[in-house]
Design an enzyme around this catalytic site. Structure first.
Site, PDB file in Angstrom:
ATOM      1  N   ARG A  58       0.829  -1.210   0.000  1.00 16.48           N
ATOM      2  CA  ARG A  58       0.000   0.000   0.000  1.00 16.48           C
ATOM      3  C   ARG A  58       0.867   1.265   0.000  1.00 16.48           C
ATOM      4  O   ARG A  58       0.476   2.288  -0.548  1.00 16.48           O
ATOM      5  CB  ARG A  58      -0.919   0.011   1.220  1.00 16.48           C
ATOM      6  CG  ARG A  58      -2.023  -1.037   1.175  1.00 16.48           C
ATOM      7  CD  ARG A  58      -2.932  -0.926   2.383  1.00 16.48           C
ATOM      8  NE  ARG A  58      -3.971  -1.948   2.378  1.00 16.48           N
ATOM      9  CZ  ARG A  58      -5.155  -1.818   1.794  1.00 16.48           C
ATOM     10  NH1 ARG A  58      -5.437  -0.699   1.157  1.00 16.48           N
ATOM     11  NH2 ARG A  58      -6.043  -2.788   1.840  1.00 16.48           N
ATOM     12  N   GLU A 107      -1.166  -8.725   4.433  1.00 15.54           N
ATOM     13  CA  GLU A 107      -2.601  -8.705   4.695  1.00 15.54           C
ATOM     14  C   GLU A 107      -3.199 -10.036   4.273  1.00 15.54           C
ATOM     15  O   GLU A 107      -2.922 -10.530   3.188  1.00 15.54           O
ATOM     16  CB  GLU A 107      -3.288  -7.561   3.933  1.00 15.54           C
ATOM     17  CG  GLU A 107      -2.864  -6.172   4.382  1.00 15.54           C
ATOM     18  CD  GLU A 107      -3.648  -5.086   3.673  1.00 15.54           C
ATOM     19  OE1 GLU A 107      -4.774  -5.359   3.215  1.00 15.54           O
ATOM     20  OE2 GLU A 107      -3.125  -3.951   3.584  1.00 15.54           O
ATOM     21  N   GLU A 163     -10.603  -2.620  -4.717  1.00 17.54           N
ATOM     22  CA  GLU A 163      -9.886  -1.685  -3.845  1.00 17.54           C
ATOM     23  C   GLU A 163      -8.585  -1.237  -4.502  1.00 17.54           C
ATOM     24  O   GLU A 163      -8.196  -0.070  -4.400  1.00 17.54           O
ATOM     25  CB  GLU A 163      -9.609  -2.328  -2.493  1.00 17.54           C
ATOM     26  CG  GLU A 163      -9.000  -1.369  -1.483  1.00 17.54           C
ATOM     27  CD  GLU A 163      -8.791  -1.993  -0.124  1.00 17.54           C
ATOM     28  OE1 GLU A 163      -8.356  -1.256   0.786  1.00 17.54           O
ATOM     29  OE2 GLU A 163      -9.041  -3.200   0.026  1.00 17.54           O
TER      30      GLU A 163
END
Length: 447
Positions: free
Chosen positions: A104, A133, A144
């Protein structure tokens, strides 16, 4: 009908593309019609036969999307089989999916590097995994990834695109510091979104999609992108007096903002010494429009187009009009809650029980902005499919009896899970809090 459609393209006030759709055509086997059309175009057909794909303006957007999805699935299946045979016969371990493992904190860098290294796999089914994750991508992580990546790429601080405050639209930055691979990445991302049936919150003008399909752009496209400049150029064209030079005080020079500094670019050799007059004003407007929409961003747009066509290039794309490509990429914005309610499926709930009736009463009273946040919370995007809510999957599931826990969502299945809260007030508070917290989390992870 073909002559009428061709005539409409020449009108200043055009009929919308959907006015030419013939809904009866949607009952034809369009996939078979498309394969037959493909054979004829390639010269493999034994004899000539009629095909509706010869007259794509008759086919609705939903029908064209069926063809596009079928073509995408065929190409994805071919990539899957190739990967399987390489593994089985040659012992080469290959991924049957386009799997991206991204951080991210380095979303653009990781995405760009992996898409570049796996350029031959772009038509495989996309799978996303975020580092450190847990979770299997059944569609939600892909949504996402698109959401966060598009937000980063189009961030004004990143400098790849310029934004007009009047129109709310973006355009390619002629003086971006980013190399052309970033623009190619944007094209790839938009192509991947189409192939993976994901809509994006991007704000390109229609002129961008016209350029993608090889259609010319003109002053009307500039007006849509930059209304103030467009109005000024139109006023120049409409002015019929002889004192154009003294009234408008323009020469053959275009201007743009380069990080706070106004840069002047001659539109013709020695343009700064050639005044705009009554006789040459049309040439000036044509050159200015062409410079802004084409010449000034040629390298950036070509990289973007190359990325898009690397994923979406093919005969299926030729069936679409620019307006349809825009709708397929961006989806729709008008959210009709009553229509959404009519297509909703229930799991563990009955449509007529108090909890469900309270849910819809609460949602109907939400503001437009809150309704968009609700849609984002449940589906991973705040837009509806290009073909409308009627073609959208939406599910409300039973999670348990009354308690103090918040509702949860599964964006990969467009599913919201509710507890059977004891009152409408409690349901409203819990639902609003869940939506708001998820909204804040998305914003924090994109910073």
């Amino acid at each position: 009908m073909a002559l009428l459609f061709a005539a409409n393209t020449q009108r200043s006030e055009k009929l919308v593309v959907s006015d030419f759709y013939n809904t009866v055509v949607d009952y034809v086997d369009l996939i078979r019609d498309y394969w037959r059309w493909q054979e004829e175009r390639s010269g493999d057909a034994r004899s000539f036969s009629f095909s509706f794909c010869q007259y794509p303006f008759l086919i609705s957007l939903g029908g064209k999307m069926q063809i596009m999805e079928a073509d995408a699935k065929r190409q994805m299946a071919e990539r899957f089989k190739e990967a399987f045979f390489r593994t089985a016969i040659h012992g080469l371990v290959t991924d049957p999916f386009l799997s991206l493992h991204v951080r991210r904190s380095a979303l653009i860098e990781d995405s760009l590097n992996q898409l570049q290294s796996r350029h031959i796999d772009l038509k495989k089914k996309l799978r996303i995994e975020f580092f450190n994750e847990d979770g299997v991508d059944a569609g939600g992580l892909t949504k996402e990834w698109f959401l966060l990546l598009v937000r980063d790429l189009f961030d004004p601080q990143y400098g790849m695109f310029t934004f007009d405050e009047d129109s709310g639209l973006c355009w390619f930055n002629p003086v971006s510091f980013e190399n052309h691979e970033e623009y190619r990445l944007v094209g790839i991302v938009i192509g991947l979104a189409i192939y993976n049936s994901t809509i994006l919150d991007v704000h390109f003008p229609l002129g961008c999609y016209k350029k993608l399909l090889g259609h010319p752009v003109d002053l009307e496209d500039l007006k849509a992108l930059r209304p103030a400049l467009g109005r000024g150029l139109q006023q120049l064209l409409d002015y019929n007096e002889d004192d154009v030079e003294s009234v408008f005080c323009r020469d053959f020079v275009a201007e743009y903002d380069a990080w706070g500094e106004i840069v002047r670019v001659p539109l013709v050799p020695n343009g700064d010494a050639i005044p705009v007059t009554k006789d040459n004003k049309k040439e000036f407007v044509d050159r200015y429009t062409n410079w802004l929409l084409n010449e000034s961003i040629e390298k950036q747009f070509e990289a973007f187009k190359d990325g898009f066509y690397h994923v979406c290039g093919g005969n299926a794309l030729s069936l679409f009009r620019p307006e349809e490509i825009e709708m397929m990429v961006r989806g729709g914005t008008e959210l009709d809650i009553r229509s959404l309610e009519s297509v909703t499926e229930y799991e563990g709930f009955d449509a007529s029980e108090p909890t469900i009736r309270r849910f819809w009463d609460i949602v109907n009273n939400y503001s437009t902005e809150m309704k968009r946040k609700l849609l984002l919370f449940i589906t991973g995007t705040d837009r509806i499919p290009a073909t409308g809510i009627q073609n959208m999957a939406f599910k409300i599931s039973y999670l348990g009896e009354d308690c103090d826990k918040l509702p949860i969502s599964h964006t990969c299945f467009n599913q919201v899970c509710l507890y059977r809260y004891g009152s409408e007030q409690k349901l409203g508070e819990k639902l609003t809090k869940a939506i708001t917290w998820r909204w804040v989390l998305w914003h924090l992870t994109s910073v």
